[in-house]
Motif scaffolding. Sequence first.
Motif, PDB file in Angstrom:
ATOM      1  N   LYS A 145     -16.493  -3.192  53.850  1.00 45.41           N
ATOM      2  CA  LYS A 145     -16.209  -2.718  55.204  1.00 45.41           C
ATOM      3  C   LYS A 145     -14.991  -3.377  55.832  1.00 45.41           C
ATOM      4  O   LYS A 145     -14.350  -2.803  56.714  1.00 45.41           O
ATOM      5  CB  LYS A 145     -17.434  -2.950  56.108  1.00 45.41           C
ATOM      6  N   ASP A 146     -14.665  -4.612  55.420  1.00 47.76           N
ATOM      7  CA  ASP A 146     -13.576  -5.345  56.080  1.00 47.76           C
ATOM      8  C   ASP A 146     -12.330  -5.472  55.218  1.00 47.76           C
ATOM      9  O   ASP A 146     -11.361  -6.132  55.613  1.00 47.76           O
ATOM     10  CB  ASP A 146     -14.054  -6.733  56.526  1.00 47.76           C
ATOM     11  N   GLY A 147     -12.351  -4.852  54.039  1.00 46.23           N
ATOM     12  CA  GLY A 147     -11.164  -4.836  53.203  1.00 46.23           C
ATOM     13  C   GLY A 147     -10.825  -6.141  52.521  1.00 46.23           C
ATOM     14  O   GLY A 147      -9.696  -6.338  52.058  1.00 46.23           O
ATOM     15  N   ASN A 148     -11.782  -7.056  52.390  1.00 40.69           N
ATOM     16  CA  ASN A 148     -11.501  -8.349  51.760  1.00 40.69           C
ATOM     17  C   ASN A 148     -11.800  -8.353  50.260  1.00 40.69           C
ATOM     18  O   ASN A 148     -11.774  -9.402  49.615  1.00 40.69           O
ATOM     19  CB  ASN A 148     -12.290  -9.464  52.452  1.00 40.69           C
ATOM     20  N   GLY A 149     -12.132  -7.181  49.719  1.00 43.12           N
ATOM     21  CA  GLY A 149     -12.376  -7.080  48.287  1.00 43.12           C
ATOM     22  C   GLY A 149     -13.820  -7.284  47.871  1.00 43.12           C
ATOM     23  O   GLY A 149     -14.133  -7.222  46.678  1.00 43.12           O
ATOM     24  N   LYS A 150     -14.723  -7.523  48.824  1.00 44.62           N
ATOM     25  CA  LYS A 150     -16.141  -7.692  48.518  1.00 44.62           C
ATOM     26  C   LYS A 150     -16.974  -6.681  49.306  1.00 44.62           C
ATOM     27  O   LYS A 150     -16.689  -6.424  50.486  1.00 44.62           O
ATOM     28  CB  LYS A 150     -16.622  -9.105  48.850  1.00 44.62           C
ATOM     29  N   GLY A 151     -17.980  -6.151  48.649  1.00 49.90           N
ATOM     30  CA  GLY A 151     -18.922  -5.299  49.352  1.00 49.90           C
ATOM     31  C   GLY A 151     -19.873  -6.130  50.193  1.00 49.90           C
ATOM     32  O   GLY A 151     -20.209  -7.262  49.833  1.00 49.90           O
ATOM     33  N   GLU A 152     -20.298  -5.581  51.329  1.00 51.47           N
ATOM     34  CA  GLU A 152     -21.254  -6.274  52.200  1.00 51.47           C
ATOM     35  C   GLU A 152     -22.673  -5.740  51.983  1.00 51.47           C
ATOM     36  O   GLU A 152     -22.852  -4.549  51.724  1.00 51.47           O
ATOM     37  CB  GLU A 152     -20.884  -6.111  53.678  1.00 51.47           C
ATOM     38  N   TYR A 153     -23.634  -6.640  52.088  1.00 52.47           N
ATOM     39  CA  TYR A 153     -25.045  -6.232  52.110  1.00 52.47           C
ATOM     40  C   TYR A 153     -25.739  -7.043  53.200  1.00 52.47           C
ATOM     41  O   TYR A 153     -25.367  -8.191  53.463  1.00 52.47           O
ATOM     42  CB  TYR A 153     -25.727  -6.448  50.752  1.00 52.47           C
ATOM     43  N   PHE A 170     -28.370 -12.663  44.580  1.00 57.34           N
ATOM     44  CA  PHE A 170     -27.047 -12.138  44.250  1.00 57.34           C
ATOM     45  C   PHE A 170     -26.251 -13.133  43.404  1.00 57.34           C
ATOM     46  O   PHE A 170     -25.521 -12.734  42.484  1.00 57.34           O
ATOM     47  CB  PHE A 170     -26.297 -11.746  45.529  1.00 57.34           C
ATOM     48  N   LYS A 171     -26.401 -14.431  43.680  1.00 62.75           N
ATOM     49  CA  LYS A 171     -25.758 -15.444  42.839  1.00 62.75           C
ATOM     50  C   LYS A 171     -26.348 -15.435  41.430  1.00 62.75           C
ATOM     51  O   LYS A 171     -25.622 -15.461  40.426  1.00 62.75           O
ATOM     52  CB  LYS A 171     -25.924 -16.833  43.465  1.00 62.75           C
ATOM     53  N   LEU A 178     -18.530 -10.186  43.737  1.00 64.62           N
ATOM     54  CA  LEU A 178     -18.259  -8.827  44.210  1.00 64.62           C
ATOM     55  C   LEU A 178     -18.873  -8.523  45.571  1.00 64.62           C
ATOM     56  O   LEU A 178     -18.473  -7.562  46.233  1.00 64.62           O
ATOM     57  CB  LEU A 178     -18.801  -7.806  43.196  1.00 64.62           C
ATOM     58  N   TRP A 179     -19.861  -9.332  45.993  1.00 64.80           N
ATOM     59  CA  TRP A 179     -20.624  -9.018  47.199  1.00 64.80           C
ATOM     60  C   TRP A 179     -20.717 -10.244  48.095  1.00 64.80           C
ATOM     61  O   TRP A 179     -20.707 -11.383  47.618  1.00 64.80           O
ATOM     62  CB  TRP A 179     -22.045  -8.579  46.830  1.00 64.80           C
ATOM     63  N   GLU A 180     -20.857  -9.998  49.405  1.00 61.46           N
ATOM     64  CA  GLU A 180     -21.101 -11.076  50.346  1.00 61.46           C
ATOM     65  C   GLU A 180     -22.195 -10.657  51.325  1.00 61.46           C
ATOM     66  O   GLU A 180     -22.325  -9.479  51.669  1.00 61.46           O
ATOM     67  CB  GLU A 180     -19.827 -11.459  51.093  1.00 61.46           C
ATOM     68  N   ALA A 181     -22.964 -11.650  51.754  1.00 62.37           N
ATOM     69  CA  ALA A 181     -24.104 -11.380  52.639  1.00 62.37           C
ATOM     70  C   ALA A 181     -23.648 -11.252  54.077  1.00 62.37           C
ATOM     71  O   ALA A 181     -22.789 -12.007  54.549  1.00 62.37           O
ATOM     72  CB  ALA A 181     -25.130 -12.497  52.517  1.00 62.37           C
TER      73      ALA A 181
END
Length: 319
Positions: A145-153, A170-171, A178-181
Amino acid sequence: MKLTNTLFAGAALSVMTATSALAQNAKVTIGDLSWTGATAIGHVIKAVIEGPMEGEAEIVEGLSDGGAIAAGMDKGDGTADVYTDLWMPNRSGIWDKYVDGANSVAVNIPYEGTQMIYVPSYMAEKGVRTILDLAKPEVAAMFDKDGNGKGEYWAGAEGWKSTKMWQVKFKSYGLDELWEAEVLEDATFKGQLKAAIQKEEPILFYYWTPEWVHAAYDLTPIQELERVDGCEDMDLDAEDWLEVSHFNCAASNASIYVAYSKSLEQRNPAAAKMLSQMALEPAVVNQWILQIGRDKEDPRDVAEAWVADNMDVVNGWIN
């Protein structure tokens, strides 16, 4: 004299019979647990006892501490008769002390509670269905959503153990590159979920059952790896909890019971029998939570309407 004695004996017998009848139909006191699912179940129990069973029940306002409810059920004096939503193994202390230990508390047939990670079903139709799918960079990019290269969940709210749990997962699955909380309050997240679904946008999130989102939206759980020995090893209270914890499999389902004081078997056998045979469906509980939690309907009205419309189910509990 003989006539007087006969009249006295008859009067005494009448009093004893009346007292016995009252003892067999004691008022059922229900705990006032604070979450919406427990509120719904409590009002349904009350509606069944006061409706088709023609008895008396009370939800004791403010009796919201699980330990106090359990202690009241153990006493058997009517201060607390019903614990409406006993999650296991979450409340194993209560179970060990009163169900298995003192044998003063009984339970019904449980329904299952789950905790999973979900997408709206329109995203499942686009191929986002499993943990292995989340490991694909092109999938994660859909949720960035923020364009930093990681998907949000959405992992949950600040302070929830489950919020930490999903970061560990996720870790452990190797997805943290690939993802950030996102850590947000539940109400804030629900607003985001509604907006995303209205626009059919990607959104990935933790949730549990029972809850009203499952009655309101078409959701698909992400399939995780099956449980094996050693797949879950967590210490979420440690200072370095993310480093020392490991969890790369599906979470165990909870078993959720209606618990009641065994003293009801003498004080109100009909209520005890009904509570022992009460079998709840998760989808039905989701719907009650939707009406009470989201739509702000009166819990009493929801319960009484459901009982009136589902007497075949209710009669199965009673009989």
